[in-house]
Design a protein around this motif. Structure first.
Motif, PDB file in Angstrom:
ATOM      1  N   GLY A 182      41.001  48.200  45.451  1.00  0.00           N
ATOM      2  CA  GLY A 182      39.606  48.567  45.657  1.00  0.00           C
ATOM      3  C   GLY A 182      38.710  48.205  44.496  1.00  0.00           C
ATOM      4  N   GLY A 183      37.428  48.564  44.705  1.00  0.00           N
ATOM      5  CA  GLY A 183      36.420  48.255  43.710  1.00  0.00           C
ATOM      6  C   GLY A 183      35.739  46.940  44.007  1.00  0.00           C
ATOM      7  N   ASN A 184      34.556  46.814  43.567  1.00  0.00           N
ATOM      8  CA  ASN A 184      33.805  45.568  43.715  1.00  0.00           C
ATOM      9  C   ASN A 184      33.011  45.323  42.448  1.00  0.00           C
ATOM     10  OD1 ASN A 184      32.771  43.247  44.969  1.00  0.00           O
ATOM     11  ND2 ASN A 184      30.860  44.331  45.408  1.00  0.00           N
ATOM     12  N   PRO A 185      33.364  44.300  41.725  1.00  0.00           N
ATOM     13  CA  PRO A 185      34.507  43.404  41.959  1.00  0.00           C
ATOM     14  C   PRO A 185      35.829  44.101  41.614  1.00  0.00           C
ATOM     15  CG  PRO A 185      33.465  42.885  39.895  1.00  0.00           C
ATOM     16  CD  PRO A 185      32.626  43.980  40.506  1.00  0.00           C
ATOM     17  N   LEU A 186      36.952  43.380  41.790  1.00  0.00           N
ATOM     18  CA  LEU A 186      38.237  43.949  41.367  1.00  0.00           C
ATOM     19  C   LEU A 186      38.225  44.210  39.875  1.00  0.00           C
ATOM     20  CD1 LEU A 186      40.822  41.760  43.364  1.00  0.00           C
ATOM     21  CD2 LEU A 186      40.018  44.084  43.904  1.00  0.00           C
ATOM     22  N   SER A 187      38.974  45.215  39.483  1.00  0.00           N
ATOM     23  CA  SER A 187      39.059  45.538  38.058  1.00  0.00           C
ATOM     24  C   SER A 187      39.782  44.433  37.295  1.00  0.00           C
ATOM     25  CB  SER A 187      39.808  46.860  37.859  1.00  0.00           C
ATOM     26  OG  SER A 187      39.124  47.918  38.467  1.00  0.00           O
ATOM     27  N   THR A 188      39.463  44.370  36.044  1.00  0.00           N
ATOM     28  CA  THR A 188      40.188  43.468  35.130  1.00  0.00           C
ATOM     29  C   THR A 188      41.262  44.297  34.419  1.00  0.00           C
ATOM     30  OG1 THR A 188      38.246  42.085  34.823  1.00  0.00           O
ATOM     31  CG2 THR A 188      39.995  41.932  33.163  1.00  0.00           C
TER      32      THR A 188
END
Length: 401
Positions: free
Chosen positions: A56-62
């Motif tokens: 999840g998340g936008n954008p994907l986590s780093t």
């Protein structure tokens, strides 16, 4: 999400639409998850792969790892995935590797830790003696098996002369010590689950036990039986720690020079005067820790010799009156003791026989004239199957009425 704006007008049938896609930046709902590719403890010297993922998340986590290694980004459309692989040693045991996630939303900065459990061997054991050797018989002492700690916990195996002792402790109690413990070998083997899987054997160097004790004396012949005129040797051997010196004594006078472990006493042309003589064998050793250690053992010389009648007499005189009581005495020197036999030469039948005596009396309660004459004492003994005899005569005179 797509937002559409529509416009219409009542003239010319005017109808137009415009779409707009919304791009909402938002963080994941959860913290990163960390798992170990092959779960459980890791053996030192092997590689481990840790996988960090967050959906999840936008954008994907780093994602990032704080443990150095080879990183592999295996992210999908909906999930950020970062793997790290590295080789561990014992220094990694208990270490935490953290996976951190960052996102354009500055308030989202979670971190998940993973603790490593690394199995590694203990060190080669070393034996420590408490107190230091040499030890002394009767004492109880301890031997400590020192080894650097491994993971998991170590087990201990003790051996003396390849005999396994049922003791799973780092310290072994020995005692009470006996002379038979001297020169035994003792070893300690340390192992754990790692060494067993890797077929590693960790054993201390062989240690010889040094147990000091009083010399133990053995005399080959005790007592020593000797035929008069013969030669004889008596061997005295001693075993001890430290190594003893052995010497023969007679009446507290040394009659041999000190020798290591064994002394031989030579008796030449043995005389009957040596019969019953006591000889002492003394063994002495010098300990740097326990001073002088000495033992003593004795043996007796038994000299065999043939009979010798030393005295033959009529106790109340050679001339006696008729009907007087007469006592004849015969004394003999021999070994073994002689059998004495009395005879009247005028009638050579045995008058009296006594076994194993050194002196014998023959009594005539009331002597008659017919009993006047020569009386004979015969001493007989048997040595090594040979019979020896000594005979002496005495004349008894009777004053007849």
């Amino acid at each position: 999400m797509v937002c559409t704006c529509s416009a219409s007008h009542n003239t010319n049938n005017y109808m137009q639409t415009v779409d707009h896609i919304l791009n909402i930046i938002f963080p994941p709902d959860e913290k990163p998850k960390v798992r170990q590719y092959i779960s459980g403890p890791i053996d030192s010297g092997t590689s481990v792969k840790l996988i960090c993922s967050i959906a999840g998340g936008n954008p994907l986590s780093t994602l990032s790892w704080d443990c150095p290694g080879i990183n592999s980004n295996n992210s999908t459309v909906n999930t950020a995935v970062l793997e790290v692989e590295f080789t561990v040693d014992k220094n990694y045991n208990g270490r935490n590797c953290s996976c951190s996630a960052t996102h354009p939303i500055a308030t989202y900065r979670p971190k998940t830790r993973h603790e490593l459990v690394v199995y590694f061997p203990p060190g080669k054991p070393n034996l420590i003696m408490k107190p230091e050797m040499p030890w002394f018989i009767g004492n109880t002492t301890e031997v400590q098996c020192l080894s650097t700690v491994g993971n998991p916990e170590s087990t201990f195996e003790w051996k003396t002369d390849d005999i396994i002792l049922n003791v799973n402790e780092s310290e072994l109690s020995l005692g009470p010590l006996t002379k038979h413990d001297n020169m035994k070998t003792i070893t300690c083997t340390v192992s754990n689950e790692f060494t067993e899987r890797q077929s590693i054997v960790l054993t201390s160097d062989n240690t010889l036990l040094n147990v000091e004790y009083f010399p133990d004396i053995t005399i080959d012949k005790s007592p020593e039986h000797i035929m008069e005129g013969n030669n004889a040797t008596i061997v005295c051997s001693a075993r001890g720690n430290p190594v003893p010196h052995v010497q023969w004594f007679q009446l507290d006078n040394n009659i041999t020079e000190p020798q290591i472990n064994q002394s031989v006493l030579h008796l030449l042309n043995v005389d009957r005067l040596l019969d019953g003589m006591i000889y002492s064998c003394k063994a002495m050793s010098s300990s740097n820790k326990f001073d002088s250690l000495s033992s003593e053992k004795t043996t007796k010389a038994i000299v065999y010799y043939t009979p010798n009648i030393t005295n033959l007499e009529v106790l109340n005189g050679q001339t006696v009156s008729e009907n007087e009581a007469v006592t004849l005495r015969c004394e003999v020197d021999s070994n073994p003791a002689s059998t004495l036999t009395w005879r009247f030469v005028g009638n050579p039948s045995i008058l009296q026989k006594q076994d194993d005596v050194s002196s014998s009396n023959y009594i005539i309660p009331k002597i008659k004239c017919v009993q006047m004459g020569t009386y004979q004492c015969q001493a007989t003994n048997r040595i090594n199957g040979t019979t020896s005899i000594d005979i002496k005569d005495i004349v008894v005179y009777v004053l007849c009425k």
